[in-house]
Design an enzyme around this catalytic site. Structure first.
Site, short mmCIF file in Angstrom:
data_model
loop_
_atom_site.label_atom_id
_atom_site.label_comp_id
_atom_site.label_asym_id
_atom_site.label_seq_id
_atom_site.Cartn_x
_atom_site.Cartn_y
_atom_site.Cartn_z
N LYS A 37 -13.18 -4.09 10.96
CA LYS A 37 -13.85 -3.14 10.07
C LYS A 37 -15.29 -2.89 10.52
O LYS A 37 -15.78 -1.75 10.48
CB LYS A 37 -13.81 -3.67 8.63
CG LYS A 37 -12.38 -3.79 8.09
CD LYS A 37 -12.33 -4.62 6.82
CE LYS A 37 -10.91 -4.80 6.31
NZ LYS A 37 -10.80 -5.81 5.25
N GLY B 204 -1.66 -12.18 -2.71
CA GLY B 204 -1.42 -11.00 -1.86
C GLY B 204 -2.68 -10.41 -1.25
O GLY B 204 -2.65 -9.31 -0.72
N VAL C 72 0.84 -1.21 0.00
CA VAL C 72 0.00 0.00 0.00
C VAL C 72 0.87 1.26 0.00
O VAL C 72 0.55 2.25 -0.67
CB VAL C 72 -0.98 -0.01 1.20
CG1 VAL C 72 -1.84 1.25 1.18
CG2 VAL C 72 -1.87 -1.25 1.14
N ILE D 98 -13.25 1.54 -1.36
CA ILE D 98 -14.64 2.04 -1.33
C ILE D 98 -14.73 3.19 -0.32
O ILE D 98 -14.36 3.00 0.85
CB ILE D 98 -15.63 0.93 -0.90
CG1 ILE D 98 -15.49 -0.32 -1.77
CG2 ILE D 98 -17.06 1.45 -0.91
CD1 ILE D 98 -16.34 -1.50 -1.31
N1 HSE Z 1 -6.96 -9.17 4.02
C1 HSE Z 1 -7.87 -8.13 3.75
C2 HSE Z 1 -8.94 -8.68 2.82
C3 HSE Z 1 -7.15 -6.97 3.11
O1 HSE Z 1 -8.79 -9.79 2.33
O2 HSE Z 1 -9.93 -8.03 2.60
C4 HSE Z 1 -7.80 -5.66 3.28
O3 HSE Z 1 -8.12 -5.37 4.60
#
Ligand code: HSE
Length: 437
Positions: free
Chosen positions: A205, A187, A14, A136
């Site tokens: 989240k 990844g 990132v 998003i």
């Molecule tokens: N490992 C997380 C996913 C990456 O697969 O959504 C982003 O938070």
């Protein structure tokens, strides 16, 4: 006007994406922000020099504290991830009067209350759009675009790895472990894949989304979290036969008694748009009392999608640099002194419909006995499917869909069913949501 100088902690996937987007779109971004934005100082132990643009303009150090203590840096972007030393670095940056942009959902979900209080005391911003659903702009949508609404519920596919695994299991009949290995190679997965498959990443989240939806302090420890590791191919297939898809959802809902915060595999009707969000994509469905249901879809991970959210936060901070701190958009959407102490409900108090599957001995009266147990616990059956046994088999798979019932009653009914001699394995239970507007 001089460009704003930014310090970057982390030049990994990132971090590299953020440097590249800022370099490639510098002119466009400056037109939007009203000032140029340059990364002047970065901290990283390892990076791919060939994949990152503009490195010759950046002072690179291995000591992240050199960046957060650099008097020229106005904004620190934290892309190290994890709890520590990210927390100490962010608090130090705030203490030094710097604004902070982070993609670190674990940090915000667990330590956000403390970090926001420190930021407010110092009059700086902590922005974290990239922490939820990658590219998003869901935090901006909820905090600003939906500010007129009472949010009734929020649900989302907020872990791309888990969604990729469930999609591959459904479409190609692949095994869980095999798909997880591919997600890691691509990844998508977190450094520790249990964060993805056990729902911890999604719970981080969801904790953030719940606070922004309902104006409550961040309470990660009260989020019910169940992973997808026990989902079998046969359940994905039986759910499909009954017109449902299994998705790993984060759900936050307010009712008269409190707030539900839960992450678990969920059957949803296949005709819902969100049921058709496949692969590594993310989507968040928000129901506001005025606007109705709104759906936000896009890439939830990856270098440039996540960088898109990081850079948007930097642009917001630059636009607000001269604004009175009291008048900035509040971290959790509601003013800090207006957060509510509404209780988070225990999972036993949550009401949902259920898919249940049990392996039973194929003899007279078994179905009636099980239906009787459900009736005794006030559970109404919506649909029943019995899979025809193979030649010579004495046991059959029995699948039932129920109407909504409180989880406590379902737990008691399952315990009673599992104690029957004719039920030979643990009952599989997956919650169901209609998600009707
Ligand atoms: N490992 C997380 C996913 C990456 O697969 O959504 C982003 O938070």
């Amino acid at each position: 006007m001089e460009p704003v100088k930014v310090g970057l902690l982390g030049l990994g996937t990132v971090g590299g994406g953020t440097a590249n987007v800022l370099a490639r779109n510098a002119r466009e971004i400056a037109r939007r922000a009203g000032r140029g934005i340059v990364i002047s100082h970065a901290a990283a132990h390892r990076y791919d020099a060939d994949a990152i643009q503009g490195l010759d303009q950046i002072t690179i150090t291995q000591d992240a504290y050199e960046v957060v203590n650099d008097p020229e840096v106005a904004i620190v972007i934290e892309l190290i991830g994890g709890y520590s030393p990210a927390k100490e670095l962010v608090l130090k940056a705030i203490e030094n009067g710097k604004h902070v942009v982070t993609a670190n959902k674990a940090l915000i979900a667990l330590h956000g209350n403390e970090i926001f209080a420190a930021a407010q005391a110092k009059g700086v911003t902590v922005a974290f759009e990239a922490a939820v659903a990658g590219g998003i702009p869901i935090i901006k949508a909820m905090r600003e675009g939906l500010a007129a609404n009472r949010i009734e519920w929020v649900t989302g596919i907020i872990n791309g790895t888990g969604n990729f695994i469930l999609t591959e299991m459904r479409d190609k009949g692949r095994d869980f472990d095999d798909v997880l290995a591919e997600a890691q190679a691509l990844g998508y997965a977190e450094a520790d894949p249990t964060f993805d498959v056990e729902g911890i990443d999604a719970a981080h989240k969801l904790t953030i989304l719940s606070s922004i939806a309902f104006g409550i302090p961040l309470q990660f420890d009260k989020t019910y979290t169940e992973g997808i590791t026990r989902i079998e191919k046969q359940d994905v297939s039986y759910a499909g036969d009954l017109g449902y898809r299994i998705k790993h959802l984060g759900i936050a809902r307010k009712n008269g008694k409190g707030i539900e915060m839960r992450v678990h595999p969920t059957l949803i009707p296949e005709r819902r748009l969100i049921a058709n969000v496949d692969g590594v994509m993310n989507a968040v469905l928000v129901k506001g009392d005025a606007v109705g249901p709104t759906l936000y879809y896009g890439a939830g991970a990856g270098a440039e999608p996540t960088a898109s959210a990081v850079v948007a936060d930097v642009v917001d901070v630059v636009r607000a640099l001269t604004t009175d701190p009291e008048n900035r958009v509040p971290h959790l959407a509601f003013q800090a002194n207006e957060l509510s102490d509404m209780p988070i409900l225990d999972m036993e108090e949550v009401t949902t419909a259920y898919y249940v599957r049990m392996l039973v001995v194929d003899k007279l009266g078994v179905m009636a006995k099980i239906a009787g147990i459900f009736a005794d616990h006030g559970i109404s059956i919506e649909a029943i499917k019995q899979v025809e046994p193979a030649e010579g088999e004495t046991q059959v798979q029995l699948i039932m869909l129920t109407h909504p019932v409180m989880e406590r009653q379902m737990n008691q009914a399952i315990a009673a069913i599992e104690s029957l001699d004719t039920v030979t394995d643990q009952v599989v239970r997956i919650r169901m949501e209609e998600l009707a507007g």
